[in-house]
Each structure stands twice: as C-alpha cells, then as structure tokens.
Design a protein around this motif. Structure first.
Motif, mmCIF file in Angstrom:
data_model
loop_
_atom_site.group_PDB
_atom_site.id
_atom_site.type_symbol
_atom_site.label_atom_id
_atom_site.label_comp_id
_atom_site.label_asym_id
_atom_site.label_seq_id
_atom_site.Cartn_x
_atom_site.Cartn_y
_atom_site.Cartn_z
ATOM 1 N N GLY A 228 18.506 11.564 -22.209
ATOM 2 C CA GLY A 228 18.064 11.696 -23.590
ATOM 3 C C GLY A 228 16.681 11.109 -23.808
ATOM 4 O O GLY A 228 15.821 11.712 -24.458
ATOM 5 N N TRP A 229 16.477 9.933 -23.242
ATOM 6 C CA TRP A 229 15.190 9.267 -23.384
ATOM 7 C C TRP A 229 14.076 10.106 -22.764
ATOM 8 O O TRP A 229 13.009 10.307 -23.358
ATOM 9 C CB TRP A 229 15.279 7.879 -22.752
ATOM 10 N N MET A 230 14.329 10.614 -21.548
ATOM 11 C CA MET A 230 13.319 11.424 -20.859
ATOM 12 C C MET A 230 13.104 12.775 -21.561
ATOM 13 O O MET A 230 11.974 13.258 -21.652
ATOM 14 C CB MET A 230 13.714 11.655 -19.402
ATOM 15 N N THR A 231 14.177 13.370 -22.036
ATOM 16 C CA THR A 231 14.053 14.654 -22.720
ATOM 17 C C THR A 231 13.245 14.503 -23.994
ATOM 18 O O THR A 231 12.387 15.343 -24.302
ATOM 19 C CB THR A 231 15.444 15.240 -23.019
ATOM 20 N N ARG A 232 13.489 13.449 -24.747
ATOM 21 C CA ARG A 232 12.736 13.215 -25.983
ATOM 22 C C ARG A 232 11.245 13.052 -25.663
ATOM 23 O O ARG A 232 10.384 13.610 -26.342
ATOM 24 C CB ARG A 232 13.266 11.969 -26.703
ATOM 25 N N ALA A 233 10.942 12.319 -24.596
ATOM 26 C CA ALA A 233 9.537 12.125 -24.216
ATOM 27 C C ALA A 233 8.899 13.444 -23.821
ATOM 28 O O ALA A 233 7.737 13.708 -24.164
ATOM 29 C CB ALA A 233 9.456 11.127 -23.061
#
Length: 149
Positions: free
Chosen positions: A53-58
């Motif tokens: 989730g963190w990487m996808t948001r970035a």
C-alpha cells in the motif's frame, strides 16, 4: 469495484465468532490443538500488504524515485486487499470465537495454550484487516484536476 465497507466486515466477523463459539461447545474435546503457525503467517501477510500500500501510493502520486504504476496492477492489488479484508474478518471471527470459548477454561493447561494462540491469531487477523483496508485506500486514484497534470 467498490471499497470494502467496515460495517459489513464487522458483521462477517461477529457472525463467524458466534458460529465458531457455538460449534466449539460440542466439538472442542475432539479437535486438535490450535496451530501457532497462523500468527507469523498472517502477520507477514499484513506486513506485505501494508508495504504494498505504501509503495503503491508513492507510485500513484509519482513521487520522485518511483516508477509509474500500471493500472491493471493497481486493480489486482485492490482485489487482493478486498479479499484479504474479508478473509481476515472470517478467520478473525473464528479465532475470536475460539478465544471466547477457551477463556472459560483457563484453569486447564491445554485450553490455556489454545487461548493464547487463538488470541494471538485473532490479533494477527485484525492487523491483516487493517493492512488490507490501508492497501485498498492506497489504490484509490487521487482526485487531481487534469490541469495539474
């Protein structure tokens, strides 16, 4: 695909908890021990989904140093998040019912160990639900205007 609704997840969780608690009354003595391996397995799944989730948001926000993300990959992650949230609710409810049933039998050694393992598994499932909802949230397309792009 619509986002998971927390109320539906809570409903699934409560129904599964009640069913597992009710089924344990006649069946507990004939069941095998609760496996401890569910705790690290589910925690690793939760950690993986939170990181995704963190990487996808970035990547969706196109932060410096990240590659743009493929729309199909985001759709697949959103589907994974939704499935994980519901699976976490089902299994979390089952472990909650198991924990509630064995809480009445804590003076005996085997139910006490089952209580601790089921309680840890319950907490792991709650963390999986939270990570899945976070991943689902991160898969949303930001509401930017076309002029800013």
């Amino acid at each position: 695909m619509k986002p998971s609704r927390p109320g539906v997840l809570v409903g699934v969780f409560v129904v599964c908890a009640i069913l597992s608690w009710a089924l344990l009354k006649p069946l507990y003595s004939s069941l095998p021990r609760v496996p401890w391996t569910a705790i690290p397995t589910v925690l690793l799944l939760a950690l993986g989904e939170a990181y995704s989730g963190w990487m996808t948001r970035a990547r969706i926000e196109r932060r410096p140093g990240t590659k743009p993300v493929e729309p199909l990959a985001v759709a697949r992650l959103a589907a994974l998040a939704k499935a994980s949230a519901y699976a976490g609710a089902v299994f979390g409810g089952m472990f909650a019912g198991f924990t509630l049933y064995t809480a009445e039998l804590l003076e005996q050694e085997t139910p006490r160990q089952d209580f601790l393992i089921a309680g840890g598994s319950f907490v792991s499932c709650v963390l999986l639900i939270l990570a899945a909802l976070y991943l689902e949230h991160c898969c949303k397309v930001p509401k930017d205007s076309e002029e800013e792009r």
